[in-house]
Scaffold this active site. Structure first.
Site, mmCIF file in Angstrom:
data_model
loop_
_atom_site.group_PDB
_atom_site.id
_atom_site.type_symbol
_atom_site.label_atom_id
_atom_site.label_comp_id
_atom_site.label_asym_id
_atom_site.label_seq_id
_atom_site.Cartn_x
_atom_site.Cartn_y
_atom_site.Cartn_z
ATOM 1 N N ASP A 44 -1.517 1.908 5.951
ATOM 2 C CA ASP A 44 -1.646 0.526 5.515
ATOM 3 C C ASP A 44 -0.432 -0.297 5.918
ATOM 4 O OD1 ASP A 44 0.140 1.581 3.699
ATOM 5 O OD2 ASP A 44 -1.018 1.083 1.909
ATOM 6 N N SER A 45 0.557 0.357 6.545
ATOM 7 C CA SER A 45 1.661 -0.367 7.182
ATOM 8 C C SER A 45 1.139 -1.272 8.289
ATOM 9 C CB SER A 45 2.687 0.618 7.740
ATOM 10 O OG SER A 45 2.062 1.613 8.536
ATOM 11 N N ASP A 82 -4.972 5.743 5.222
ATOM 12 C CA ASP A 82 -4.530 5.261 3.915
ATOM 13 C C ASP A 82 -5.653 4.511 3.207
ATOM 14 O OD1 ASP A 82 -1.917 6.140 3.680
ATOM 15 O OD2 ASP A 82 -1.040 4.345 4.580
ATOM 16 N N LYS A 112 -5.306 9.277 2.479
ATOM 17 C CA LYS A 112 -4.025 9.406 1.777
ATOM 18 C C LYS A 112 -3.973 8.400 0.639
ATOM 19 C CE LYS A 112 0.007 8.089 3.621
ATOM 20 N NZ LYS A 112 0.510 7.082 2.618
ATOM 21 N N GLU A 114 -1.433 7.035 -2.733
ATOM 22 C CA GLU A 114 -0.067 7.006 -3.232
ATOM 23 C C GLU A 114 -0.013 7.331 -4.719
ATOM 24 O OE1 GLU A 114 1.660 3.549 -0.194
ATOM 25 O OE2 GLU A 114 1.923 3.336 -2.355
ATOM 26 N N GLU A 181 8.560 10.173 0.806
ATOM 27 C CA GLU A 181 9.161 8.992 1.428
ATOM 28 C C GLU A 181 10.444 8.558 0.731
ATOM 29 O OE1 GLU A 181 8.168 4.470 3.012
ATOM 30 O OE2 GLU A 181 6.541 5.739 2.258
#
Length: 257
Positions: A44-45, A82, A112, A114, A181
């Site tokens: 999602d970056s 993501d 993925k 978070e 991270e």
């Protein structure tokens, strides 16, 4: 042979380091795959590459669109996508629907999510039970930027223990790998030694089972890089020079000859 989630776990047991990078389009995905990258993350970056200030605004539809393009360019690497902000936090059915769409509509092999707090562990448990491979993510979680900022996490004994506990809980929930991270290297090493699944570090030192970076940072395309990134080439300068040369030749009527 295509890389699988089980193969990543075997590589950890064998001591083989896992190479991961991000991709958001067909061309870059094709290049990364041909270069031997093991895991390609449709992160999602991508939101930042689309001009957003954070990862929060990007939608599931945008992620689906770009993930389809990435998967069309990949033959070997494992593709992980993501789940964007608020496409899995509201409820377990929402998470299953979002993750299921990713796998069904894009051809990716995993998603993925978070966080490692109890509600997220329960969500991931249900996703895995539904047959959806999940990669975890603890430490600095960019979707929580307005709560935690972008600073390093796990620097105190209390927060380090919390991150370790979250990683253990995620493994028990069934994730096949965990992104660590922006945490201290000694904490990342402790987690890596504790878990039987591979850890993928980003700003977490050299003791993880693999490393991931944002490809635009690696290639020097980003306007700003995080402190833990390494720039291997300056494509921003290269592209700028090429465009300037092209423009000059067009204006001077040197191109086409």
């Amino acid at each position: 042979m295509p890389v699988t989630t089980q193969q990543l776990i075997q590589w950890k047991q064998q001591g083989r380091s896992i190479v991961a990078l991000t991709a958001w389009d067909y061309t870059i995905a094709q290049i990364l795959d041909a270069a031997g990258v093991d895991l390609i993350l449709v992160g999602d970056s991508m939101a930042v590459m689309l001009g957003y200030k954070t990862t929060l605004p990007i939608t599931l539809e945008e992620m689906l669109h770009h993930a389809k393009a990435v998967c069309r360019g990949v033959q070997r690497a494992l593709v992980v996508v993501d789940l964007p902000f608020l496409t899995y936090q509201e409820s377990i059915p929402q998470a299953i629907n979002s993750a299921g769409r990713i796998l069904k509509e894009t051809g990716a092999q995993a998603v993925k999510l978070e966080g490692g707090y109890p509600a997220m562990v329960e969500t991931i448990t249900r996703l895995v039970q539904a047959g959806i491979p999940v990669m975890g993510h603890v430490g600095l979680t960019p979707q929580s930027v307005h709560q935690l900022g972008l600073r390093q996490q796990g620097k105190t004994q209390e927060t380090a223990q919390r991150i370790l506990n979250e990683a253990i809980a995620l493994e028990q929930a069934g994730v096949f790998s965990i992104v660590l991270e922006h945490i201290p290297a000694d904490l990342a090493m402790q987690i890596t030694q504790k878990l039987s699944i591979p850890t993928i570090g980003i700003g977490a030192g050299s003791h993880c089972d693999g490393q991931v970076l944002v490809t635009s940072d690696v290639l020097g395309l980003s306007e700003r890089q995080p402190p833990f990134a390494k720039v291997y080439t300056n494509l921003r300068a290269t592209i700028t020079k090429a465009v300037q040369d092209y423009a000059a030749e067009v204006r001077d009527r040197q191109f086409p000859e």
